[in-house]
Design a protein around this motif. Structure first.
Motif, PDB file in Angstrom:
ATOM      1  N   PRO A   1       0.893  -1.050   0.085  1.00  9.52           N
ATOM      2  CA  PRO A   1       0.061   0.142  -0.015  1.00  9.52           C
ATOM      3  C   PRO A   1       0.905   1.215  -0.115  1.00  9.52           C
ATOM      4  O   PRO A   1       1.929   1.216   0.616  1.00  9.52           O
ATOM      5  N   ALA A   2       0.383   2.197  -0.627  1.00 10.79           N
ATOM      6  CA  ALA A   2       1.181   3.567  -0.725  1.00 10.79           C
ATOM      7  C   ALA A   2       1.457   4.121   0.225  1.00 10.79           C
ATOM      8  O   ALA A   2       2.532   4.819   0.806  1.00 10.79           O
ATOM      9  N   ARG A   3       0.519   3.932   1.318  1.00 16.50           N
ATOM     10  CA  ARG A   3       0.603   4.629   2.716  1.00 16.50           C
ATOM     11  C   ARG A   3       1.631   4.073   3.352  1.00 16.50           C
ATOM     12  O   ARG A   3       2.379   4.674   3.959  1.00 16.50           O
ATOM     13  N   GLY A   4       1.817   2.520   3.421  1.00 16.01           N
ATOM     14  CA  GLY A   4       3.027   1.950   3.937  1.00 16.01           C
ATOM     15  C   GLY A   4       4.215   2.427   3.495  1.00 16.01           C
ATOM     16  O   GLY A   4       5.425   2.706   4.187  1.00 16.01           O
ATOM     17  N   ARG A   5       4.213   2.573   2.278  1.00 18.38           N
ATOM     18  CA  ARG A   5       5.702   3.068   1.435  1.00 18.38           C
ATOM     19  C   ARG A   5       5.904   4.421   1.928  1.00 18.38           C
ATOM     20  O   ARG A   5       7.285   4.618   2.275  1.00 18.38           O
ATOM     21  N   LEU A   6       5.150   5.322   1.933  1.00 20.85           N
ATOM     22  CA  LEU A   6       5.303   6.614   2.339  1.00 20.85           C
ATOM     23  C   LEU A   6       5.650   6.697   3.762  1.00 20.85           C
ATOM     24  O   LEU A   6       6.610   7.343   4.098  1.00 20.85           O
TER      25      LEU A   6
END
Length: 301
Positions: A24-29
């Motif tokens: 998920p993008a949130r985890g990468r960010l």
């Protein structure tokens, strides 16, 4: 400046996993934000530690930092020391010696040549390990770029502090040794128990040194606070941050970001300590960072 016990590396995702099951993008960010915070914390801790040099000296600051690192890693790793065999103890002992020598040589180098240059020279350690185990043409180019950076930083001039440069290179040798020993300890002792045991042993080695420093140069509250802050910001925070980051960011991307730490160190040294660098020094730092950055994304696992 990677001067804290390295957490066990997360396995690099396979190409298929990277495309079929994207994180998920949130985890990468969150992972990227944590990496940035970890790098800034590490270099800020070193800068704060240097503020205590006039009172405690590099030796006293490193002693306090070793104590803080031991407390954190003992809480996280919880090593079962009584179960260790001699086959496990000897690499742990060597790791403890290397860990203490690495931090002492690095902080002594910071005291003489400044944060940015000291951390840059230290980063030659992991770069040497990466290049020595490769036979690729691109790594030959990386070695040449790094060599140009070293020559630029160590070029003869009236203000050159060769003792400080030598201490930075000693820190690089220690970091390379630390990486190799950490792999051995990781294979023989599960989890973070090996790193915790080594950190505890290193702290015990510095206990008489810290006692002598405290008796000869009684620490002020401000100096002691700076030394403790160095231990927390450069050991505890980065270690825990790395554990989180490696769950959300591919190991290769993590290594790529780590190579930017010399730049962070130079910026923190400039803003926080007023350690200004000339154009040749910035060029030398840039060359070594570029060599690290190029060697990581093009590597094959």
């Amino acid at each position: 400046m990677h001067t804290r016990p390295a957490p066990a590396p997360a396995p690099a995702p396979t190409p298929a996993a990277s495309f079929e099951n994207p994180e998920p993008a949130r985890g990468r960010l969150a992972g990227v934000a944590t990496m940035i915070g970890s790098g800034l914390s590490n270099q800020t801790g070193a800068a704060l530690g240097s503020l205590a040099f006039p009172v405690l000296g590099p030796v006293g600051v490193v002693a306090v930092r070793q104590y803080v690192a031991a407390l954190v890693l003992l809480a996280v790793g919880r090593p079962r020391l009584r179960t260790f065999t001699w086959r496990q103890w000897w690499p742990v002992t060597l790791l403890a010696v290397v860990f203490g020598t690495m931090n002492l040589s690095l902080y002594s180098a910071i005291d003489r040549i400044g944060l940015g240059l000291a951390v840059t020279l230290e980063f030659l350690g992991p770069l040497t390990i990466a290049l020595a185990t490769s036979r690729r043409r691109v790594d030959v180019g990386c070695a040449v770029i790094a060599a140009v950076g070293v020559v630029t930083l160590m070029r003869p001039r009236p203000s050159t502090d060769y003792a400080g440069m030598a201490l930075g290179l000693l820190a690089a040798v220690c970091w390379a040794s630390y990486i190799l020993l950490n792999r051995t300890v990781g294979r023989r002792i599960p989890g973070a128990q090996g790193a915790a045991a080594a950190s505890c042993l290193s702290a015990l080695m510095f206990l008489p040194i810290g006692t002598v420093v405290a008796l000869r140069h009684p620490p002020t509250a401000g100096a002691l606070a700076c030394a403790v802050a160095a231990g927390v910001l450069s050991s505890a925070v980065p270690y825990l941050a790395d554990l989180f980051t490696l769950r959300h960011v591919p190991a290769r991307a993590f290594g790529l970001f780590m190579s930017v730490n010399p730049v962070l160190a130079a910026v923190v040294g400039l803003i926080g300590l007023g350690q200004d660098l000339g154009a040749p020094e910035w060029a030398g730092i840039g060359a070594i960072v570029a060599a690290n950055a190029l060697s990581i994304p093009t590597s094959r696992d």
